[in-house]
Design an enzyme around this catalytic site. Structure first.
Site, PDB file in Angstrom:
ATOM      1  N   ASP A  85       0.809  -1.227   0.000  1.00 45.63           N
ATOM      2  CA  ASP A  85       0.000   0.000   0.000  1.00 45.63           C
ATOM      3  C   ASP A  85       0.842   1.277   0.000  1.00 45.63           C
ATOM      4  OD1 ASP A  85      -2.197  -1.680   0.133  1.00 45.63           O
ATOM      5  OD2 ASP A  85      -2.229  -1.647   2.321  1.00 45.63           O
TER       6      ASP A  85
ATOM      7  N   LYS B 256       1.717   2.195  -5.124  1.00 47.22           N
ATOM      8  CA  LYS B 256       2.241   1.664  -6.395  1.00 47.22           C
ATOM      9  C   LYS B 256       1.306   1.988  -7.562  1.00 47.22           C
ATOM     10  CE  LYS B 256       2.222  -2.365  -4.378  1.00 47.22           C
ATOM     11  NZ  LYS B 256       1.986  -1.975  -2.972  1.00 47.22           N
TER      12      LYS B 256
ATOM     13  N   GLY C 262      -4.674  -4.193  -3.759  1.00 43.49           N
ATOM     14  CA  GLY C 262      -5.663  -3.165  -4.081  1.00 43.49           C
ATOM     15  C   GLY C 262      -4.880  -1.922  -4.451  1.00 43.49           C
ATOM     16  N   HIS C 263      -4.854  -1.577  -5.721  1.00 45.15           N
ATOM     17  CA  HIS C 263      -4.059  -0.443  -6.197  1.00 45.15           C
ATOM     18  C   HIS C 263      -5.010   0.691  -6.599  1.00 45.15           C
ATOM     19  CE1 HIS C 263      -0.430  -3.242  -7.246  1.00 45.15           C
ATOM     20  NE2 HIS C 263      -0.805  -3.309  -5.989  1.00 45.15           N
TER      21      HIS C 263
ATOM     22  N   GLN D 282       1.891  -5.999  -3.329  1.00 47.65           N
ATOM     23  CA  GLN D 282       2.339  -6.126  -1.938  1.00 47.65           C
ATOM     24  C   GLN D 282       3.618  -5.286  -1.738  1.00 47.65           C
ATOM     25  OE1 GLN D 282       1.350  -9.486  -3.515  1.00 47.65           O
ATOM     26  NE2 GLN D 282      -0.540  -8.495  -2.971  1.00 47.65           N
TER      27      GLN D 282
END
Ligand code: GDP
Ligand code: IMO
Ligand code: MG
Length: 424
Positions: free
Chosen positions: A13, A16, A40-41, A223
């Site tokens: 988080d 990215k 989750g991006h 990650q």
């Protein structure tokens, strides 16, 4: 041409998605190389917000090719939902999204197993996102997996049924957990139908041919390095190699093909899920960071644990990744702090060191924190490095000097263009 890599240097988080989306127009292809829908991006632009889980963060840039590489684990159910969101946003991806046939499939029973195995661990649980990541990579290394390319084979359904049976047998060793398998399977099969209509490729040939044709490739990690299966805070890690080496194995490119390695760190540090976090702030300062940084998981909505930036930890992950440039995100979150902490040493069993000990889960471990001057003003209108308050420049210089790696970008807000890009 070489492959540049963007990856997270902490526990995930780091921002990215935002950085990949920003950099994407400089490339021909953006390729995700590992992880799955545990990621989750978040991308924010033109007043819109998207959270991508499986699809690379270059998808919103017109004409850009996006490849989901072999190292990724794909849940057809999540993929279908993500594609529906793209359809709703009128993003035309059909000719631009490619999926490697060797990517592994997450089955509904993998999610079932994830839930049951976490329940069995009780207090020692990993804090998994319960997306079936661990059980899927276990089947991959155990040589049982179903892969994307298998959906094109005639015996796909029979192989699915065989693996499903195996999982149901395995579930007997775990405590009973709620899981609506029939409903999950129905959705999953719909996802498989959709997958069959997408462009499946032999990812390793695809990417190497592109490189031979002088195409520019940006590899997107998921990650963070501290969640790497080999070098992270084991066992509180994910099940893939999140470091630069994972880009080689996850895309099928040789190490000599790696170009720039762009490592991202927040200006402070967060972690979601269980496991050690030496510079964690379990007080009101930590709560304030969470509030200012809106630190709630993009995938699960869980509150993220917050703490100061950990420089020995970053030195460790820069070493593992061969980072050539740093990106510091969420600088604006520190705007209201009069002083800002930074961990500079680890104190393990009374001994100080800049190296992380073998087992950072140990109780007898502390960090030495130095306090740096805050800037106590908003960075909202700052667009160049020179406009940054002196204390903010000092803060960046401290990171740079400790790590001996240049900071090439500083992010000052979630939106695409809230970014200071340093020249030279
Ligand atoms: P990723 O998994 O590394 O792509 O990061 P996430 O999307 O899970 O989490 C990063 C969060 O911080 C998202 O909500 C972003 O919109 C937000 N974000 C990214 N950069 C910045 C920044 O510079 N400042 C602030 N305030 N938010 C940011
Ligand atoms: P992005 O790509 C933050 C964490 C989970 C848990 C551990 C194992 O958005 O940075 P898993 O579901 O892989 O079995 O969970 O890893 N985790 C993440 N934390 N960001 C992520 O992805 C993460 N993906 C997994 O919280 O502690
Ligand atoms: Mg995330």
């Amino acid at each position: 041409m070489k492959v540049d890599v963007v990856l997270g240097l902490q526990w995930g988080d780091e921002g990215k998605g935002k950085i990949v989306d920003y950099l994407a127009p400089n490339y021909d292809i953006v390729a995700r190389f590992q992880g799955g829908p545990n990621a989750g991006h978040t991308l924010k632009f033109d007043g819109k917000k998207f959270v991508l889980h499986t699809i690379p963060s270059g998808i919103f840039r017109p004409d850009l090719i996006n490849l989901i590489g072999s190292g990724v684990v794909i849940d057809p159910t999540t993929l279908r939902r993500e594609l529906e969101e793209l359809d709703a946003a009128k993003v035309d991806y059909k000719d631009r999204l490619f999926i490697a046939r060797k990517a592994n499939l997450i089955l509904p029973t993998h999610r079932y197993l994830d839930k049951a195995s976490e329940a069995a661990k009780g207090k020692a649980k990993i804090g998994s996102t319960l997306r079936g990541i661990g059980p899927t990579y276990m089947d991959k290394t155990g040589r049982n997996a179903l892969r994307v390319g298998d959906v094109e084979q005639e015996d796909f359904l029979a192989r699915y049924a065989k693996l499903r049976e195996k999982h149901l047998d395995l579930l007997k060793i775990y405590p009973k957990v709620e899981f609506d398998l029939a409903a999950a399977e129905q959705e999953w099969m719909n996802g498989i139908e959709l997958l069959r209509t997408l462009q499946l490729v032999d990812g390793e040939y695809y990417i190497n041919k592109a490189l031979a044709d002088d195409k520019k490739v940006l590899a997107e990690g998921a990650q963070g390095s501290m969640l790497d299966i080999d070098f992270g805070t084991y066992p509180f890690v994910t099940s893939s190699n999140t470091i630069t080496a994972g880009a080689c194995t996850g895309l099928g490119i040789a190490p000599s093909k790696i170009g720039e390695v762009i490592g991202i760190t927040k200006a402070y540090c967060t972690r979601v899920g269980s496991g050690p976090f030496p510079s964690e702030l379990l007080d009101e300062t930590g709560d304030f960071l969470r509030k200012e940084g809106q630190e709630f998981g993009a995938t699960t909505g869980r509150p993220r644990r917050c703490g100061w930036i950990d420089l020995p930890q970053l030195q460790y992950t820069c070493m593992l990744n061969g980072v050539t440039q740093l990106v510091v995100t969420k600088m604006d979150v520190l705007d209201k702090f009069e002083s800002i902490g930074a961990a500079t040493r680890y104190i393990h069993k009374g001994n100080e060191s800049s190296e992380l000990p073998y087992d950072i889960c140990e109780k007898d471990l502390d960090t030495k924190i130095i306090m740096l001057r805050g800037w106590s003003e908003s960075l909202d209108t700052v667009t160049t490095y020179e406009q940054l308050p002196e204390a903010a420049q000092d803060y960046i210089n401290n990171i740079q000097e400790y790590l001996s790696i240049p900071v090439s970008m500083i992010s000052t807000g979630p939106e695409r263009h809230k970014l200071i890009v340093r020249k030279g």
